[in-house]
Design a protein around this motif. Structure first.
Motif, PDB file in Angstrom:
ATOM      1  N   GLU A 281       0.692  -1.321   0.257  1.00 40.35           N
ATOM      2  CA  GLU A 281      -0.227  -0.144   0.149  1.00 40.35           C
ATOM      3  C   GLU A 281       0.793   1.310  -0.022  1.00 40.35           C
ATOM      4  OE1 GLU A 281      -2.913  -0.312   3.146  1.00 40.35           O
ATOM      5  OE2 GLU A 281      -3.432  -2.198   2.360  1.00 40.35           O
ATOM      6  N   GLY A 282       1.954   1.060  -0.816  1.00 44.33           N
ATOM      7  CA  GLY A 282       2.647   2.466  -1.149  1.00 44.33           C
ATOM      8  C   GLY A 282       3.783   2.608   0.273  1.00 44.33           C
ATOM      9  N   ARG A 283       3.712   1.696   1.096  1.00 41.26           N
ATOM     10  CA  ARG A 283       4.659   1.935   2.320  1.00 41.26           C
ATOM     11  C   ARG A 283       5.918   0.796   2.211  1.00 41.26           C
ATOM     12  NH1 ARG A 283       1.756   0.081   7.076  1.00 41.26           N
ATOM     13  NH2 ARG A 283       4.011   0.081   8.165  1.00 41.26           N
ATOM     14  N   ILE A 284       7.058   1.147   2.639  1.00 46.15           N
ATOM     15  CA  ILE A 284       8.023   0.213   2.843  1.00 46.15           C
ATOM     16  C   ILE A 284       7.889  -0.426   4.126  1.00 46.15           C
ATOM     17  CG2 ILE A 284      10.698   0.090   2.981  1.00 46.15           C
ATOM     18  CD1 ILE A 284       9.937   1.336   0.514  1.00 46.15           C
ATOM     19  N   VAL A 285       7.833  -1.870   3.955  1.00 51.26           N
ATOM     20  CA  VAL A 285       7.454  -2.794   5.049  1.00 51.26           C
ATOM     21  C   VAL A 285       8.592  -3.848   5.123  1.00 51.26           C
ATOM     22  CG1 VAL A 285       4.951  -2.284   5.061  1.00 51.26           C
ATOM     23  CG2 VAL A 285       5.873  -4.125   3.606  1.00 51.26           C
ATOM     24  N   GLY A 286       9.409  -3.661   4.287  1.00 49.79           N
ATOM     25  CA  GLY A 286      10.763  -4.575   4.466  1.00 49.79           C
ATOM     26  C   GLY A 286      11.865  -4.223   3.584  1.00 49.79           C
ATOM     27  N   THR A 287      13.100  -4.739   3.893  1.00 49.23           N
ATOM     28  CA  THR A 287      14.180  -4.342   3.234  1.00 49.23           C
ATOM     29  C   THR A 287      15.434  -5.171   3.667  1.00 49.23           C
ATOM     30  OG1 THR A 287      15.566  -2.369   2.430  1.00 49.23           O
ATOM     31  CG2 THR A 287      15.300  -2.484   4.855  1.00 49.23           C
ATOM     32  N   ALA A 288      16.385  -5.213   2.735  1.00 47.10           N
ATOM     33  CA  ALA A 288      17.660  -6.027   2.679  1.00 47.10           C
ATOM     34  C   ALA A 288      18.513  -5.480   1.554  1.00 47.10           C
ATOM     35  CB  ALA A 288      17.449  -7.619   2.882  1.00 47.10           C
ATOM     36  N   GLY A 289      19.929  -6.028   1.910  1.00 48.39           N
ATOM     37  CA  GLY A 289      20.879  -5.786   0.771  1.00 48.39           C
ATOM     38  C   GLY A 289      21.563  -6.957   0.730  1.00 48.39           C
ATOM     39  N   LEU A 290      21.998  -7.173  -0.540  1.00 50.43           N
ATOM     40  CA  LEU A 290      23.006  -8.114  -0.810  1.00 50.43           C
ATOM     41  C   LEU A 290      24.208  -7.335  -1.368  1.00 50.43           C
ATOM     42  CD1 LEU A 290      23.480 -11.321  -1.780  1.00 50.43           C
ATOM     43  CD2 LEU A 290      23.015 -10.642  -4.079  1.00 50.43           C
ATOM     44  N   HIS A 291      25.322  -7.708  -0.194  1.00 49.28           N
ATOM     45  CA  HIS A 291      26.646  -6.960  -0.617  1.00 49.28           C
ATOM     46  C   HIS A 291      27.672  -8.005  -1.199  1.00 49.28           C
ATOM     47  CE1 HIS A 291      29.403  -3.746   0.212  1.00 49.28           C
ATOM     48  NE2 HIS A 291      30.114  -4.733   0.616  1.00 49.28           N
ATOM     49  N   ILE A 292      28.255  -7.818  -2.115  1.00 51.40           N
ATOM     50  CA  ILE A 292      29.204  -8.422  -2.777  1.00 51.40           C
ATOM     51  C   ILE A 292      30.650  -8.611  -1.864  1.00 51.40           C
ATOM     52  CG2 ILE A 292      30.417  -9.478  -4.708  1.00 51.40           C
ATOM     53  CD1 ILE A 292      28.184  -8.741  -6.403  1.00 51.40           C
ATOM     54  N   LEU A 293      31.322  -9.532  -1.334  1.00 53.15           N
ATOM     55  CA  LEU A 293      32.492  -9.725  -0.544  1.00 53.15           C
ATOM     56  C   LEU A 293      33.545 -10.145  -1.335  1.00 53.15           C
ATOM     57  CD1 LEU A 293      30.854 -10.591   2.820  1.00 53.15           C
ATOM     58  CD2 LEU A 293      31.476  -8.302   2.372  1.00 53.15           C
ATOM     59  N   TRP A 294      33.204 -11.086  -2.280  1.00 50.11           N
ATOM     60  CA  TRP A 294      34.285 -11.533  -3.165  1.00 50.11           C
ATOM     61  C   TRP A 294      33.790 -12.401  -4.276  1.00 50.11           C
ATOM     62  CZ3 TRP A 294      39.215 -10.115  -3.077  1.00 50.11           C
ATOM     63  CH2 TRP A 294      40.016 -10.518  -3.711  1.00 50.11           C
ATOM     64  N   GLN A 295      34.643 -12.886  -5.044  1.00 38.88           N
ATOM     65  CA  GLN A 295      34.110 -13.742  -6.217  1.00 38.88           C
ATOM     66  C   GLN A 295      33.134 -14.768  -5.852  1.00 38.88           C
ATOM     67  OE1 GLN A 295      37.680 -14.966  -8.180  1.00 38.88           O
ATOM     68  NE2 GLN A 295      37.718 -16.938  -7.153  1.00 38.88           N
ATOM     69  N   ASP A 296      33.385 -15.678  -4.829  1.00 37.29           N
ATOM     70  CA  ASP A 296      32.455 -16.600  -4.286  1.00 37.29           C
ATOM     71  C   ASP A 296      31.561 -16.383  -3.043  1.00 37.29           C
ATOM     72  OD1 ASP A 296      34.577 -16.429  -2.383  1.00 37.29           O
ATOM     73  OD2 ASP A 296      34.634 -18.803  -2.722  1.00 37.29           O
ATOM     74  N   LEU A 297      31.595 -14.850  -2.438  1.00 33.30           N
ATOM     75  CA  LEU A 297      30.669 -14.801  -1.324  1.00 33.30           C
ATOM     76  C   LEU A 297      30.255 -13.316  -1.348  1.00 33.30           C
ATOM     77  CD1 LEU A 297      30.390 -15.607   1.734  1.00 33.30           C
ATOM     78  CD2 LEU A 297      32.436 -14.135   2.214  1.00 33.30           C
ATOM     79  N   ALA A 298      28.714 -13.399  -0.942  1.00 33.16           N
ATOM     80  CA  ALA A 298      28.122 -12.251  -0.809  1.00 33.16           C
ATOM     81  C   ALA A 298      27.508 -12.192   0.376  1.00 33.16           C
ATOM     82  CB  ALA A 298      26.803 -11.873  -1.814  1.00 33.16           C
ATOM     83  N   GLU A 299      26.887 -10.991   0.944  1.00 30.36           N
ATOM     84  CA  GLU A 299      26.161 -11.020   2.372  1.00 30.36           C
ATOM     85  C   GLU A 299      24.705 -10.476   2.380  1.00 30.36           C
ATOM     86  OE1 GLU A 299      27.089  -9.295   6.896  1.00 30.36           O
ATOM     87  OE2 GLU A 299      28.074  -8.406   5.279  1.00 30.36           O
ATOM     88  N   ILE A 300      23.871 -11.045   2.932  1.00 26.82           N
ATOM     89  CA  ILE A 300      22.380 -10.456   3.195  1.00 26.82           C
ATOM     90  C   ILE A 300      22.699  -9.460   4.398  1.00 26.82           C
ATOM     91  CG2 ILE A 300      20.278 -10.734   3.828  1.00 26.82           C
ATOM     92  CD1 ILE A 300      20.278 -13.216   1.909  1.00 26.82           C
ATOM     93  N   ARG A 301      22.546  -8.295   3.925  1.00 25.99           N
ATOM     94  CA  ARG A 301      22.717  -7.127   5.164  1.00 25.99           C
ATOM     95  C   ARG A 301      21.277  -6.590   5.322  1.00 25.99           C
ATOM     96  NH1 ARG A 301      28.108  -4.057   3.657  1.00 25.99           N
ATOM     97  NH2 ARG A 301      29.525  -5.707   4.138  1.00 25.99           N
ATOM     98  N   SER A 302      21.162  -6.237   6.741  1.00 25.70           N
ATOM     99  CA  SER A 302      20.147  -5.242   7.210  1.00 25.70           C
ATOM    100  C   SER A 302      18.661  -5.567   6.860  1.00 25.70           C
ATOM    101  CB  SER A 302      20.209  -3.742   6.361  1.00 25.70           C
ATOM    102  OG  SER A 302      21.731  -3.284   7.076  1.00 25.70           O
ATOM    103  N   LEU A 303      18.534  -7.059   7.032  1.00 27.09           N
ATOM    104  CA  LEU A 303      17.168  -7.526   6.595  1.00 27.09           C
ATOM    105  C   LEU A 303      16.293  -6.937   7.922  1.00 27.09           C
ATOM    106  CD1 LEU A 303      15.047  -9.533   5.275  1.00 27.09           C
ATOM    107  CD2 LEU A 303      15.861 -11.246   6.625  1.00 27.09           C
TER     108      LEU A 303
END
Length: 164
Positions: free
Chosen positions: A48-70
């Motif tokens: 309904e036009g509101r932000i009700v969730g968020t998260a980021g996918l941050h790449i750390l290296w060629q074989d590793l990423a991190e889900i942040r701030s879920l």
């Protein structure tokens, strides 16, 4: 509820949502500057036009990423939005060819249900040397490191089974 790429207009609501949980000690805070600088990594869940969730996918290296701030708004928890956001980001990681997705979390049950496995933090040197070394919790980190392997047989993301 819809999941989409975050935009600059979303940052104030994203920061407020993240700060809500940071104030409780459940995640690290994110400054507006940090969110703007890393905006391309973030998705938002809207209702309904509101932000009700968020998260980021941050790449750390060629074989590793991190889900942040879920973060999912308290009124929206239990409706599957957090799961959908994580699955969306896992699909993104797989499409980018990233084999492992990390989460440092207090919510081990939630991530375990999504196929994440507990690992020792020392097995993640690219995370430790890039971020953890500078964290205020470095000497007394109480989060659990969990990893999802995008290339494992029957990896599940975006509501589908990945090809093994």
């Amino acid at each position: 509820m819809q999941i989409r790429q975050a935009t600059v207009k979303d940052v104030p609501e994203m920061q407020q949502l993240i700060q809500h949980y940071a104030d409780m000690g459940l995640m690290l805070p994110r400054s507006a500057k940090s969110l703007y600088e890393n905006l391309q990594c973030f998705v938002v869940g809207t209702s309904e036009g509101r932000i009700v969730g968020t998260a980021g996918l941050h790449i750390l290296w060629q074989d590793l990423a991190e889900i942040r701030s879920l973060a999912v708004h308290p009124e929206t928890q239990g409706q599957g939005l957090g799961r959908r956001i994580v699955q969306h980001l896992l699909g993104t990681a797989a499409a980018l060819g990233i084999d492992q997705v990390l989460s440092l979390t207090y919510q081990t049950g939630f991530f375990a249900k999504l196929g994440f496995e507990v690992v020792e933090k020392h097995t993640l040197p690219h995370k430790i040397w890039k971020d953890c070394l500078y964290c205020k919790k470095y000497d007394h980190c109480d989060e659990t490191a969990m990893v999802y392997y995008t290339q494992q047989p029957h990896a599940v993301y975006i509501g589908q089974v990945a090809e093994a």
